[in-house]
Design a protein around this motif. Structure first.
Motif, PDB file in Angstrom:
ATOM      1  N   GLU A 131       1.086   0.778   9.815  1.00  0.00           N
ATOM      2  CA  GLU A 131       2.547   0.890   9.749  1.00  0.00           C
ATOM      3  C   GLU A 131       3.028   0.811   8.300  1.00  0.00           C
ATOM      4  OE1 GLU A 131       5.942   1.912  11.406  1.00  0.00           O
ATOM      5  OE2 GLU A 131       4.141   1.578  12.606  1.00  0.00           O
ATOM      6  N   PHE A 132       2.454  -0.103   7.546  1.00  0.00           N
ATOM      7  CA  PHE A 132       2.800  -0.252   6.134  1.00  0.00           C
ATOM      8  C   PHE A 132       2.506   1.038   5.368  1.00  0.00           C
ATOM      9  CE2 PHE A 132       1.449  -1.405   1.797  1.00  0.00           C
ATOM     10  CZ  PHE A 132       2.638  -1.930   1.321  1.00  0.00           C
ATOM     11  N   LEU A 133       1.321   1.614   5.585  1.00  0.00           N
ATOM     12  CA  LEU A 133       0.945   2.844   4.886  1.00  0.00           C
ATOM     13  C   LEU A 133       1.861   4.007   5.249  1.00  0.00           C
ATOM     14  CD1 LEU A 133      -2.933   2.611   5.092  1.00  0.00           C
ATOM     15  CD2 LEU A 133      -1.516   2.349   3.050  1.00  0.00           C
ATOM     16  N   LEU A 134       2.249   4.088   6.514  1.00  0.00           N
ATOM     17  CA  LEU A 134       3.131   5.172   6.944  1.00  0.00           C
ATOM     18  C   LEU A 134       4.526   5.061   6.320  1.00  0.00           C
ATOM     19  CD1 LEU A 134       2.109   5.489  10.690  1.00  0.00           C
ATOM     20  CD2 LEU A 134       1.749   7.183   8.877  1.00  0.00           C
ATOM     21  N   ASN A 135       4.894   3.883   5.877  1.00  0.00           N
ATOM     22  CA  ASN A 135       6.209   3.678   5.265  1.00  0.00           C
ATOM     23  C   ASN A 135       6.162   3.540   3.745  1.00  0.00           C
ATOM     24  OD1 ASN A 135       7.972   3.627   7.617  1.00  0.00           O
ATOM     25  ND2 ASN A 135       6.738   1.868   8.218  1.00  0.00           N
ATOM     26  N   ARG A 136       4.979   3.644   3.152  1.00  0.00           N
ATOM     27  CA  ARG A 136       4.819   3.513   1.705  1.00  0.00           C
ATOM     28  C   ARG A 136       5.547   4.656   0.987  1.00  0.00           C
ATOM     29  NH1 ARG A 136       3.481   5.272  -2.745  1.00  0.00           N
ATOM     30  NH2 ARG A 136       3.110   7.312  -1.866  1.00  0.00           N
ATOM     31  N   ALA A 137       6.153   4.331  -0.130  1.00  0.00           N
ATOM     32  CA  ALA A 137       6.834   5.354  -0.935  1.00  0.00           C
ATOM     33  C   ALA A 137       6.812   4.943  -2.403  1.00  0.00           C
ATOM     34  CB  ALA A 137       8.279   5.514  -0.465  1.00  0.00           C
ATOM     35  N   SER A 138       6.799   5.932  -3.274  1.00  0.00           N
ATOM     36  CA  SER A 138       6.946   5.666  -4.701  1.00  0.00           C
ATOM     37  C   SER A 138       8.413   5.378  -4.973  1.00  0.00           C
ATOM     38  CB  SER A 138       6.497   6.885  -5.509  1.00  0.00           C
ATOM     39  OG  SER A 138       5.127   7.111  -5.306  1.00  0.00           O
ATOM     40  N   GLU A 139       8.673   4.423  -5.842  1.00  0.00           N
ATOM     41  CA  GLU A 139      10.040   4.005  -6.137  1.00  0.00           C
ATOM     42  C   GLU A 139      10.349   4.199  -7.620  1.00  0.00           C
ATOM     43  OE1 GLU A 139      12.216   3.340  -3.964  1.00  0.00           O
ATOM     44  OE2 GLU A 139      11.014   2.917  -2.180  1.00  0.00           O
ATOM     45  N   PRO A 140      11.155   5.199  -7.954  1.00  0.00           N
ATOM     46  CA  PRO A 140      11.440   5.474  -9.365  1.00  0.00           C
ATOM     47  C   PRO A 140      12.511   4.583  -9.992  1.00  0.00           C
ATOM     48  CG  PRO A 140      12.511   7.100  -7.990  1.00  0.00           C
ATOM     49  CD  PRO A 140      11.702   6.222  -7.062  1.00  0.00           C
ATOM     50  N   ARG A 141      13.310   3.902  -9.188  1.00  0.00           N
ATOM     51  CA  ARG A 141      14.418   3.093  -9.720  1.00  0.00           C
ATOM     52  C   ARG A 141      14.045   1.608  -9.659  1.00  0.00           C
ATOM     53  NH1 ARG A 141      16.387   6.865  -6.209  1.00  0.00           N
ATOM     54  NH2 ARG A 141      17.368   8.643  -7.219  1.00  0.00           N
ATOM     55  N   LEU A 142      13.580   1.097 -10.798  1.00  0.00           N
ATOM     56  CA  LEU A 142      13.057  -0.267 -10.840  1.00  0.00           C
ATOM     57  C   LEU A 142      13.775  -1.094 -11.893  1.00  0.00           C
ATOM     58  CD1 LEU A 142       9.318   0.795 -10.686  1.00  0.00           C
ATOM     59  CD2 LEU A 142      10.679  -0.129  -8.802  1.00  0.00           C
ATOM     60  N   GLU A 143      13.933  -2.373 -11.607  1.00  0.00           N
ATOM     61  CA  GLU A 143      14.578  -3.294 -12.531  1.00  0.00           C
ATOM     62  C   GLU A 143      13.871  -4.646 -12.461  1.00  0.00           C
ATOM     63  OE1 GLU A 143      18.581  -3.293 -11.026  1.00  0.00           O
ATOM     64  OE2 GLU A 143      18.120  -4.683  -9.409  1.00  0.00           O
ATOM     65  N   ASP A 173       3.388  -4.570  -1.001  1.00  0.00           N
ATOM     66  CA  ASP A 173       3.341  -5.532   0.096  1.00  0.00           C
ATOM     67  C   ASP A 173       3.984  -6.857  -0.312  1.00  0.00           C
ATOM     68  OD1 ASP A 173       2.538  -6.297   2.783  1.00  0.00           O
ATOM     69  OD2 ASP A 173       1.032  -7.565   1.812  1.00  0.00           O
ATOM     70  N   ALA A 174       3.926  -7.170  -1.599  1.00  0.00           N
ATOM     71  CA  ALA A 174       4.543  -8.399  -2.104  1.00  0.00           C
ATOM     72  C   ALA A 174       6.054  -8.238  -2.315  1.00  0.00           C
ATOM     73  CB  ALA A 174       3.876  -8.819  -3.411  1.00  0.00           C
ATOM     74  N   GLY A 175       6.574  -7.043  -2.023  1.00  0.00           N
ATOM     75  CA  GLY A 175       8.020  -6.822  -2.105  1.00  0.00           C
ATOM     76  C   GLY A 175       8.496  -6.106  -3.353  1.00  0.00           C
ATOM     77  N   TYR A 176       7.580  -5.614  -4.177  1.00  0.00           N
ATOM     78  CA  TYR A 176       7.960  -4.904  -5.399  1.00  0.00           C
ATOM     79  C   TYR A 176       7.868  -3.401  -5.180  1.00  0.00           C
ATOM     80  CZ  TYR A 176       7.827  -9.441  -7.510  1.00  0.00           C
ATOM     81  OH  TYR A 176       8.087 -10.746  -7.799  1.00  0.00           O
ATOM     82  N   GLY A 177       8.552  -2.675  -6.027  1.00  0.00           N
ATOM     83  CA  GLY A 177       8.445  -1.224  -6.027  1.00  0.00           C
ATOM     84  C   GLY A 177       7.477  -0.798  -7.101  1.00  0.00           C
ATOM     85  N   MET A 192      -6.659   1.472  -8.359  1.00  0.00           N
ATOM     86  CA  MET A 192      -5.257   1.605  -8.772  1.00  0.00           C
ATOM     87  C   MET A 192      -4.353   1.708  -7.539  1.00  0.00           C
ATOM     88  SD  MET A 192      -3.463   2.118 -11.706  1.00  0.00           S
ATOM     89  CE  MET A 192      -2.215   3.144 -12.466  1.00  0.00           C
ATOM     90  N   SER A 193      -4.793   2.446  -6.557  1.00  0.00           N
ATOM     91  CA  SER A 193      -4.017   2.598  -5.325  1.00  0.00           C
ATOM     92  C   SER A 193      -3.892   1.257  -4.599  1.00  0.00           C
ATOM     93  CB  SER A 193      -4.672   3.641  -4.419  1.00  0.00           C
ATOM     94  OG  SER A 193      -3.873   3.895  -3.306  1.00  0.00           O
ATOM     95  N   PHE A 194      -4.994   0.523  -4.491  1.00  0.00           N
ATOM     96  CA  PHE A 194      -4.962  -0.799  -3.845  1.00  0.00           C
ATOM     97  C   PHE A 194      -4.001  -1.730  -4.596  1.00  0.00           C
ATOM     98  CE2 PHE A 194      -9.302  -1.075  -1.442  1.00  0.00           C
ATOM     99  CZ  PHE A 194      -9.039   0.125  -0.810  1.00  0.00           C
ATOM    100  N   LEU A 195      -4.007  -1.657  -5.921  1.00  0.00           N
ATOM    101  CA  LEU A 195      -3.112  -2.481  -6.728  1.00  0.00           C
ATOM    102  C   LEU A 195      -1.655  -2.172  -6.383  1.00  0.00           C
ATOM    103  CD1 LEU A 195      -2.564  -4.457  -9.086  1.00  0.00           C
ATOM    104  CD2 LEU A 195      -2.753  -2.478 -10.626  1.00  0.00           C
TER     105      LEU A 195
END
Length: 184
Positions: A6-18, A124-128, A115-118
């Motif tokens: 489920e996590f993998l199916l919802n994974r996305a790259s996030e370009p807007r980070l702060e 998973d820890a809540g970061y983009g 790199m992908s696992f990282l």
């Protein structure tokens, strides 16, 4: 379906980070996950550089130096500012070892998996995260500035931080576009 699927199916790259970026304990756990990538002969053909704070400006200067011969001041400033898109950038470095049974290609794939696992662990820890590559990954000027050894290469720049705003969902391909049975 498992929580991993489920996590993998919802994974996305996030370009807007702060800020904030991951703390030391989160990074330690994420790097422990990265070390679990498939790795024939346990060669650990990867390493990482964590860049934040003033290091981001130095990396931007390095990016600009790599392009100094083909840009006007405005273009160079745009290149220099690319490193300000996140509070932390983790540089993935493929570091293949000589081994009689493990070809360099397998080691490169292992470095990519690490790199992908990282990235997955940080998400998973809540970061983009946003895994960026491009010309800076291949630049001899950047390689020298990051002190890469002969034979090493950049697998990418993992921009990391807190998601500042959600992006629209990305359309995913139909399985028939990339999966086939053999023999047909």
């Amino acid at each position: 379906m498992s929580s991993v699927t489920e996590f993998l199916l919802n994974r996305a790259s996030e370009p807007r980070l702060e800020a904030p970026a991951p703390d030391a304990a989160t990074l330690e756990r994420a790097f422990a996950c990265a070390s679990r990538a498939p790795d024939h002969a346990l060669l650990r053909p990867w390493r990482y550089l964590v860049i934040e704070g003033d290091g981001l400006k130095a990396l931007g200067d390095l990016f600009a130096a790599a392009c100094i011969d083909r840009g006007d001041a405005e273009k160079l400033e745009k290149i220099r500012n690319k490193t300000q898109r996140a509070p932390m950038i983790i540089v993935g470095i493929a570091s293949p070892k000589q081994h009689h049974k493990v070809p360099e290609m397998e080691q490169m794939l292992s470095a990519g998996a690490s790199m992908s696992f990282l990235g997955l662990a940080l998400q998973d820890a809540g970061y983009g995260v946003m895994w960026r590559s491009g010309e800076m990954s291949y630049s001899p000027v950047v390689h020298k500035g990051l002190a890469l050894a002969e034979g090493e290469s950049v697998t990418g720049f993992l921009y990391t931080g807190t998601v500042s705003s959600a992006k629209p969902a990305v359309p995913r391909p139909e399985l028939a576009e990339f999966v086939a049975r053999w023999p047909a």
